[in-house]
Design an enzyme around this catalytic site. Structure first.
Site, PDB file in Angstrom:
ATOM      1  N   ASP A   1      -4.198 -12.730   3.546  1.00  9.14           N
ATOM      2  CA  ASP A   1      -5.512 -12.380   4.221  1.00  9.14           C
ATOM      3  C   ASP A   1      -6.979 -12.827   3.354  1.00  9.14           C
ATOM      4  OD1 ASP A   1      -4.583 -10.705   2.230  1.00  9.14           O
ATOM      5  OD2 ASP A   1      -4.805  -8.961   3.406  1.00  9.14           O
TER       6      ASP A   1
ATOM      7  N   ASP B   1      -2.630 -10.746  -2.326  1.00 13.27           N
ATOM      8  CA  ASP B   1      -3.163 -10.158  -0.960  1.00 13.27           C
ATOM      9  C   ASP B   1      -4.705  -9.831  -1.341  1.00 13.27           C
ATOM     10  OD1 ASP B   1      -2.109  -8.802   1.750  1.00 13.27           O
ATOM     11  OD2 ASP B   1      -3.940  -7.694   0.975  1.00 13.27           O
TER      12      ASP B   1
ATOM     13  N   HIS C   1       0.959  -1.344  -0.005  1.00 10.00           N
ATOM     14  CA  HIS C   1       0.008   0.056  -0.034  1.00 10.00           C
ATOM     15  C   HIS C   1       0.686   1.260  -0.150  1.00 10.00           C
ATOM     16  CE1 HIS C   1      -3.737  -2.089   0.391  1.00 10.00           C
ATOM     17  NE2 HIS C   1      -3.456  -2.636   1.805  1.00 10.00           N
TER      18      HIS C   1
ATOM     19  N   HIS D   1      -6.362  -7.290  -0.353  1.00  7.13           N
ATOM     20  CA  HIS D   1      -6.382  -5.815  -0.547  1.00  7.13           C
ATOM     21  C   HIS D   1      -5.778  -5.322  -2.019  1.00  7.13           C
ATOM     22  CE1 HIS D   1      -7.068  -6.474   3.847  1.00  7.13           C
ATOM     23  NE2 HIS D   1      -8.179  -5.447   3.510  1.00  7.13           N
TER      24      HIS D   1
END
Length: 580
Positions: free
Chosen positions: A433, A342, A306, A344
């Site tokens: 995740d 991931d 991120h 996200h």
């Protein structure tokens, strides 16, 4: 064990001096719920005016008071007497207008699950969310520890020191070690200082659980060789981040606790941990591309995908995958593939390479129309300024996505594009995740699914593959998934690519949407798109036929068409009934 103290205070005379209310300690950030308890003194004053004139002589009032005190409770009192002489019922001579009860402290003991951080009452022995025992041994034995029993020393885990010096690295290289693991316990010092409602999901225990699992399996230390850790230099970081961003992260070393965003914390050790993580990833990439090792796993934190050119966010400080890609290119790699699984979207990695044709970024993530964090990563985001097609986003439209959807997307999107790109080096931004049981991702990928995806990517770039840990917040899920991935790197697990994978309806729609967009830049996807579109149409027709067949499982007699059975007949056969 955590105790929660509930304070109950009363508001007297309309005041707020002791109005602390209910303070939820550790459970609700800093919220206070007020609870007021009026003792009715104002009402009492109003009642007193009906029995006597408040403007009467003071001496007369004194005489009345003395008389009432001598005869506290007469044997026979009328309602009027009781009404006019309320003070006669007091047990003492003191005014109670400012009376307050003693504060009562009610202690409610709670514990936070080691595995998923969720809160539970003390009398519960298994987490209500993940089922983990309150005295779980997952930090000692990894996912090999039983989730249903307290910590039992039934697994002998060797506690060998992890050497980090160059001599050990030279010996490991001489022993033909093919897989390296990057780890340094100084990265465990990065943690949130002040716990809010519950422990932060990105916590040091994530690395401890994975390391314990690898040790219990005899993988590391054992079959994988370590790589000496070093801190990344500012010059290397400037290839991915702005000078202002680097300075901002370094500044946190002078602060006891700080935050870049409400969920992205830092303490005095965080800057060094971030530099160590980036340095390990850079050195692993260089070692793999140069041929000193075949592949590697970066067991690092804080995560990085991120972190963009100018900002830290989403638990991430420096972008480890971007630093590794640039290090591989500095070592001679011309084309680098980054696959980010991931849950996200890696908005930071996409931003850094948005206009770079030498780096192909492919991300599979939950999106849900921009409602899932961070809200970026639509299928229409394909790169810019001449690099269109070198950014591929596969945005899932819902949660619960599992192995079949991921493998299906790999077969029809990821591998066809990656094979055409023909990378010299492959990086996996391996957030776990999306794994089954993760409290943030809420998806359903299993360790077998992660192993299959790793095996599929290991066929690219001559097997030169670096796996970098990103997210993942259920300790049992991330430790079992990471172990499965490393077994593939070691060649111990040969996961065969499944045939005839059937995706979910939402998963198929997402893949079709991505193919329709990306085939403008990768023509080899056209045949796959047409084939899937044809199958999708046939599937729709077949589903409609099944629905009609279910409605007509029971065929009523023909004579039901008339008389009192006419309405029931039309309902069962799906016909239309018209009243004349």
């Amino acid at each position: 064990m955590v105790s929660e103290t509930v304070q109950v205070s009363c508001v007297t005379n309309g005041g707020t001096e002791s109005n602390q209310g209910f303070k939820r300690k550790h459970l609700g950030s800093d919220e206070h719920a007020s609870a007021s308890c009026h003792n009715g003194s104002d009402a009492k004053g109003d009642i007193g005016t009906s029995g006597r004139d408040l403007t009467a002589n003071v001496d007369e009032d004194t005489q009345l008071d003395n008389a009432s005190k001598k005869a506290r409770v007469p044997k026979e009192l009328t309602l009027q007497d009781m009404y006019n002489n309320q003070d006669a019922f007091d047990e003492d001579d003191e005014d109670d207008s400012d009376w307050e009860p003693v504060q009562k402290h009610i202690e409610i003991f709670k514990w936070f699950c080691t595995n998923c951080t969720m809160v539970n009452l003390d009398d519960v022995f298994h987490c209500d969310i993940c089922g983990e025992h309150k005295e779980s041994g997952i930090l000692k034995h990894g996912f090999y520890a039983s989730p249903f029993s307290p910590d039992v020393e039934y697994i002998q885990v060797e506690s060998e020191a992890r050497a980090r010096d160059k001599d050990f690295w030279s010996e490991a290289s001489a022993s033909n070690c093919s897989t390296a693991v990057g780890f340094d316990d100084r990265m465990l010092l990065h943690s949130e200082i002040e716990m809010k409602s519950h422990p932060h999901p990105e916590r040091p225990d994530r690395l401890r659980a994975i390391a314990a699992s690898l040790a219990a399996a005899g993988i590391f230390p054992g079959k994988c060789c370590p790589i000496p850790a070093r801190e990344i230099t500012p010059e290397e970081l400037k290839m991915a981040h702005s000078s202002e961003h680097i300075a901002a992260v370094d500044l946190t070393a002078q602060m006891f606790s700080s935050y870049f965003t409400p969920d992205t914390y830092a303490n005095e050790h965080s800057a060094q941990a971030a530099r160590l993580a980036a340095g390990l990833c850079a050195d692993l990439a260089s070692a793999i591309f140069s041929g000193r090792i075949q592949n590697g796993f970066a067991l690092v934190r804080p995560p990085g995908h991120h972190a963009g050119v100018r900002q830290a966010m989403g638990f991430c400080l420096h972008n480890n995958a971007a630093v590794a890609a640039l290090a591989a290119q500095a070592a001679g790699a011309k084309k680098v593939l980054i696959v980010d699984w991931d849950v996200h979207h890696g908005n930071g990695t996409q931003e850094i390479f948005d206009q770079n044709k030498s780096v192909l970024y492919i991300s599979l993530h939950r999106h849900e129309g921009g409602k899932f964090y961070p809200g970026t990563g639509t299928a229409l985001e394909v790169g810019s300024n001449g690099a269109e097609g070198y950014c591929v986003n596969i945005p899932w439209s819902r949660g619960g996505v599992g192995d079949n959807d991921y493998i299906f997307a790999f077969q029809h999107v990821v591998l066809p594009i990656a094979s055409k790109f023909a990378p010299d080096f492959t990086i996996i931004s391996a957030g776990f995740d999306a794994a089954r049981g993760d409290p943030l991702g809420c998806c359903d990928v299993t360790p077998v699914g992660y192993a299959q995806m790793t095996h599929m990517l290991s066929t690219l770039s001559g097997g030169k593959l670096l796996v970098i840990l990103e997210g993942g917040y259920n300790l049992r899920s991330i430790s079992s998934s990471a172990t499965s991935v490393i077994k593939v790197l070691l060649g111990e697990s040969h996961e065969c690519e499944p045939e005839n994978v059937v995706p979910s309806k939402a998963g198929l729609q997402t893949v079709l949407e991505v193919l329709k967009i990306q085939m403008n830049y990768w023509p080899n996807l056209s045949s796959s798109f047409e084939k899937l579109q044809s199958q999708w149409g046939m599937c729709s027709v077949e589903n409609k036929r099944k629905q009609v067949k279910k409605r007509r499982v029971f065929e009523p007699p023909v004579w039901w068409r008339w008389g009192r059975k006419q309405l029931l007949y039309h309902i069962l056969t799906g016909g239309h009934f018209h009243l004349k």
